[in-house]
Scaffold this motif. Structure first.
Motif, PDB file in Angstrom:
ATOM      1  N   GLU A   1       0.726  -1.116  -0.157  1.00 61.07           N
ATOM      2  CA  GLU A   1       0.003   0.043   0.085  1.00 61.07           C
ATOM      3  C   GLU A   1       1.042   1.083   0.025  1.00 61.07           C
ATOM      4  N   GLU A   2       0.471   2.192  -0.820  1.00 60.95           N
ATOM      5  CA  GLU A   2       1.283   3.594  -0.751  1.00 60.95           C
ATOM      6  C   GLU A   2       0.457   4.704  -0.722  1.00 60.95           C
ATOM      7  N   GLY A   3       0.685   5.643  -0.027  1.00 59.37           N
ATOM      8  CA  GLY A   3      -0.092   6.768  -0.243  1.00 59.37           C
ATOM      9  C   GLY A   3       0.495   8.142   0.111  1.00 59.37           C
TER      10      GLY A   3
ATOM     11  N   THR B   1     -12.347   5.463  -3.912  1.00 58.03           N
ATOM     12  CA  THR B   1     -12.436   5.858  -5.087  1.00 58.03           C
ATOM     13  C   THR B   1     -12.489   5.129  -6.423  1.00 58.03           C
ATOM     14  N   ASP B   2     -11.692   3.950  -6.071  1.00 51.44           N
ATOM     15  CA  ASP B   2     -11.750   3.066  -7.346  1.00 51.44           C
ATOM     16  C   ASP B   2     -11.541   1.750  -6.945  1.00 51.44           C
TER      17      ASP B   2
ATOM     18  N   THR C   1      -8.337   4.468  -2.330  1.00 48.96           N
ATOM     19  CA  THR C   1      -9.174   5.097  -1.260  1.00 48.96           C
ATOM     20  C   THR C   1      -8.871   6.615  -1.041  1.00 48.96           C
ATOM     21  N   ARG C   2      -9.613   7.393  -0.515  1.00 49.39           N
ATOM     22  CA  ARG C   2      -9.349   8.361   0.000  1.00 49.39           C
ATOM     23  C   ARG C   2      -9.640   8.567   1.544  1.00 49.39           C
TER      24      ARG C   2
ATOM     25  N   VAL D   1      -5.579  11.862   3.082  1.00 51.14           N
ATOM     26  CA  VAL D   1      -4.723  10.800   2.577  1.00 51.14           C
ATOM     27  C   VAL D   1      -5.318  10.263   1.464  1.00 51.14           C
ATOM     28  N   SER D   2      -4.373  10.077   0.462  1.00 51.21           N
ATOM     29  CA  SER D   2      -4.701   9.476  -0.824  1.00 51.21           C
ATOM     30  C   SER D   2      -4.113   7.906  -0.861  1.00 51.21           C
ATOM     31  N   LEU D   3      -4.570   6.908  -0.909  1.00 45.55           N
ATOM     32  CA  LEU D   3      -4.029   5.729  -0.722  1.00 45.55           C
ATOM     33  C   LEU D   3      -4.332   4.791  -2.100  1.00 45.55           C
TER      34      LEU D   3
END
Length: 754
Positions: free
Chosen positions: A538-540, A625-626, A589-590, A565-567
């Motif tokens: 996971e990165e964000g 978000t996706d 996700t956000r 946080v945008s992940l």
């Protein structure tokens, strides 16, 4: 392993005689050093007072000296610490371990790794939780949830999940994506699992929580970091604390803690026993804790050693379906009750830290640690017998001038994990069907600098380079060998932050940083047992900004933080059966939210009854978000398992006669139970009432009585939920861990000092 231990011993044996050479003295000099009793940090600008006159002040490294041939009684005064008075002797090292003032905690220096700020100037979402003298301290999770942004769910005393800013909610039964330390000893395993439920909290002086991705400071960990600081202070030459506690569900607790101080050395030892049968079936819990701490001060150096032993034997009632949760919350899950599921382990945590001030501008901290766990767990589907050995070292070198500060260093971590799976037959161990050995290693290389850009503004920048590699060796003799090696390309995590004074009583901060969390070995294993080489961490990116300060003539402290946080590459657990699960990367996700905390001193300083009020609030909006899973598009849905609001408030009244009365309110808001957002839990309100009375009988003896009622209005609630609970064999999904009904406890503490 043995060569590494020998190397550690060689380092210490080499350093000690060299460092003992450092302190120098001259005839007719009184000299010494002032340190923070909770963290070991140097205390700068403390006033050394004799006969109501200031003789000198401490330097950046905490040192002081003045000419005198005779013994003197001096006081050490600092606005952020409690005053300390002792006799000092000429031509001998004199040390003062100062305890931070409860009402000045925002001024003290933070000691979490790589943070070297006054807490109010940390360029990130951050909070300090002080020791809770009115809490029964059965678990660490009741302490850290006092921080905004932190949601702690507790299925049982041995089952908990910490979430920070909505990160960590996908873990089924434990805490992941968050790093934790006991001083400088890591509590997070090589596969990213963190266990804090078994800590003894009586001697924890304060807890520091960094909220949000902090990989530039600590390596892998999307959610944040938690650091528990034991109480290193020992103001008297001898002290003994004895505690006994009784409560509901056959709850008993006994503890004894002893501290000895002799000149430059302090040794503290604590032993405790905790037992309860729980309010549910198959819920017995028994835990022994032992701890020993040794601090030795010499010249510009301090050596600190700590060892913890934990023995746990706890049954597992597991989660319930909705009907059973509503009508019979005292029940255990039928399959766990049938096999009398439990976990049992012995755990050793140990570490040694050497802090050195080589000069007024250069200091170093070297930490070595060694942990060992031997565990056995009976589940309805199999029996897990595992052992883990963790060892490593971390070094931080600091160069501080009046123009900038720079910290650079590295961490080496190695872990050996052996696990076996046995068939379970009528609750007993059957034949072996899996035998694996895992080796996990990572290296962190980090650097951080702080540069003043204006008179009251500071710019912070840091970067971490993380190397991770692990190997799985299949040692079970069957036809298929699933051994393999798994590694990532180096992960580079930068971070930048800024803090500044908008006024004398208001601080502004903002930061942006990269975070990541590596998948565990279990998540990388596909159902057929092979390693998935395409699984990504996971990165964000985390952005936050906020205000901290004081108002109303400094009687109100506030902390307001907004974050985003945008992940991407979200790690999602997929279940083939109740016992077989694996991880997949499932889109983006956000996480957006607001975190706030206020602490108000309602009464006047001269009032015989002091009234304080605290309130923390977290509002979260966590969205896919996706995310497309098995043909179902969940984009735009809320992440399940995370409440939209979380409140915690407390009203505390204290009399001059050392009586305390506190009313607490906790509110957890609505949360969804699955990715489709078709099931939800409506939330709950809980109220707790606590009281205490301190009685000093003279001759260094103090009695303290404490009592309380938890869940005063007997609210039926879920203390933990299981996201996307599976349904197998036609049974209803088990989403709920019921919380305890109304209950009361009593506690008696005896303190002796000499």
């Amino acid at each position: 392993m043995i060569p590494l231990i020998n190397s550690f011993n060689s380092i210490i044996l080499f350093l000690l005689p060299v460092l003992l050479f450092f302190p120098d003295s001259s005839y007719g000099q009184i000299y010494g050093r002032c340190l923070d009793a909770q963290t070991g940090n140097a205390v700068e600008n403390a006033r050394i007072v004799h006969a109501e006159q200031t003789i000198t002040t401490t330097s950046r490294s905490g040192h002081f000296s003045f000419k005198s041939d005779t013994i003197k009684k001096i006081s050490v005064l600092h606005p952020d610490y409690k005053t300390m008075t002792e006799e000092v002797f000429p031509n001998r090292e004199n040390f003062f371990l100062l305890t931070p003032s409860d009402r000045k905690i925002d001024e003290v220096t933070v000691s979490a790794p790589l943070l070297n700020y006054q807490s109010k100037k940390v360029p990130a979402g951050f909070s300090i939780v002080l020791k809770d003298t009115l809490h029964p301290s059965m678990s660490a999770i009741d302490i850290i949830e006092q921080s905004p942004g932190v949601v702690m769910q507790k299925g049982a005393l041995n089952t908990g999940r910490v979430m920070i800013r909505g990160i960590g909610s996908r873990s089924p039964y434990a805490t992941t994506r968050i790093r934790a330390y006991l001083d400088d000893i890591p509590l997070t395993s090589g596969d990213g699992h963190t266990t804090i439920e078994d800590l003894e909290m009586y001697n924890i002086a304060r807890t520091e929580v960094v909220r949000g991705p902090s990989s530039a400071l600590y390596g892998s960990g999307m959610g944040g970091i938690i650091v528990f600081h034991p109480d290193h202070s020992q103001p008297s030459s001898l002290s003994v604390d004895a505690l006994t506690q009784y409560g509901p569900f056959d709850q008993t607790k006994a503890l004894i803690s002893t501290g000895i101080r002799k000149q430059r050395s302090i040794i503290k030892a604590t032993g405790s026993y905790t037992q309860t049968s729980g309010f549910r079936e198959n819920n017995d819990y028994e835990r022994w804790n032992g701890q020993i701490m040794l601090r030795h001060l010499f010249g510009s150096h301090s050596l600190f050693f700590m060892a913890n032993y934990i023995n746990l034997d706890a049954q597992i009632p597991s989660s319930l379906d909705h009907e059973t949760y509503i009508n019979s919350p005292e029940k255990a899950a039928a399959n766990w009750k049938e096999v009398q599921g439990f976990e049992r382990y012995d755990k050793w945590l140990s570490g040694i830290t050497l802090k050195s001030h080589f000069s007024e501008i250069i200091k170093n901290k070297l930490s070595l640690y060694l942990n060992h766990i031997n565990s056995y767990e009976t589940r309805p589907f199999n029996i897990l017998d595992d052992k883990m050995l963790t060892y490593g070292m971390r070094n931080e070198l600091t160069w501080q001038t009046e123009y900038f500060e720079m910290i650079a260093g590295g961490e080496i971590f190695s872990e050996q994990y052996n696990w076996k799976l046995f068939e379970i037959i009528d609750g007993n161990e059957g034949g072996l069907f899996a035998n694996n050995h895992e080796t996990r290693r990572y290296i962190n290389i980090f650097a951080k600098t702080d540069i003043p850009v204006f008179d009251t503004w500071n710019l912070s920048a840091g970067v971490n380079i993380h190397y991770l590699r692990f190997r799985l060796d299949d040692e079970f003799t069957d036809e298929e060998d699933v051994s393999g090696t798994y590694s990532y390309d180096p992960v580079i995590s930068p971070r930048i932050g800024i803090t500044g004074e908008l006024s004398e009583n208001m601080i502004f901060f903002a930061s942006a940083g990269h975070g990541f969390s590596a998948p565990s070995v279990e998540e990388t294993l596909l159902p057929e047992g092979n390693i998935n080489p395409d699984l990504k961490p996971e990165e964000g990116i985390n952005y936050d900004t906020g205000l901290r300060g004081k108002a109303l003539n400094q009687r109100l402290n506030f902390d307001l933080t907004a974050y985003y946080v945008s992940l991407e590459n979200l790690l999602v657990t997929k279940r083939e059966t109740e016992e077989i699960f694996y991880g997949i990367n499932a889109g983006e996700t956000r996480h957006f939210g607001l975190e706030s905390m206020i602490r108000a001193h309602i009464s006047r300083e001269t009032s015989p009854v002091k009234i304080d009020f605290t309130l923390s609030h977290t509002w979260m909006d966590n969205e896919f978000t996706d995310f497309v899973d098995e043909g179902n598009d969940y984009s735009g849905n809320q992440l399940p398992g995370i409440p939209d609001h979380y409140f915690r408030g407390a009203l505390l009244a204290t009399t001059s006669g050392n009586s305390h009365l506190r009313l607490e309110w906790n509110h957890s808001g609505m949360m969804y139970l699955n990715d489709a957002n078709t099931k939800q839990y409506g939330g709950h309100h809980l109220f707790h009432l606590k009281a205490s009375q301190i009685i000093k009988t003279g001759n260094g003896m103090t009695w303290e009585w404490q009592g309380g009622i938890n869940n005063v209005f007997d609210q039926h609630h879920a203390s933990m939920v299981l996201v996307n609970a599976p349904s197998f064999g036609g049974s209803a999904p088990r989403h709920y861990y019921p919380g305890a009904p109304r209950n009361a406890y009593m506690r008696l503490i005896l303190k002796l000092t000499k």
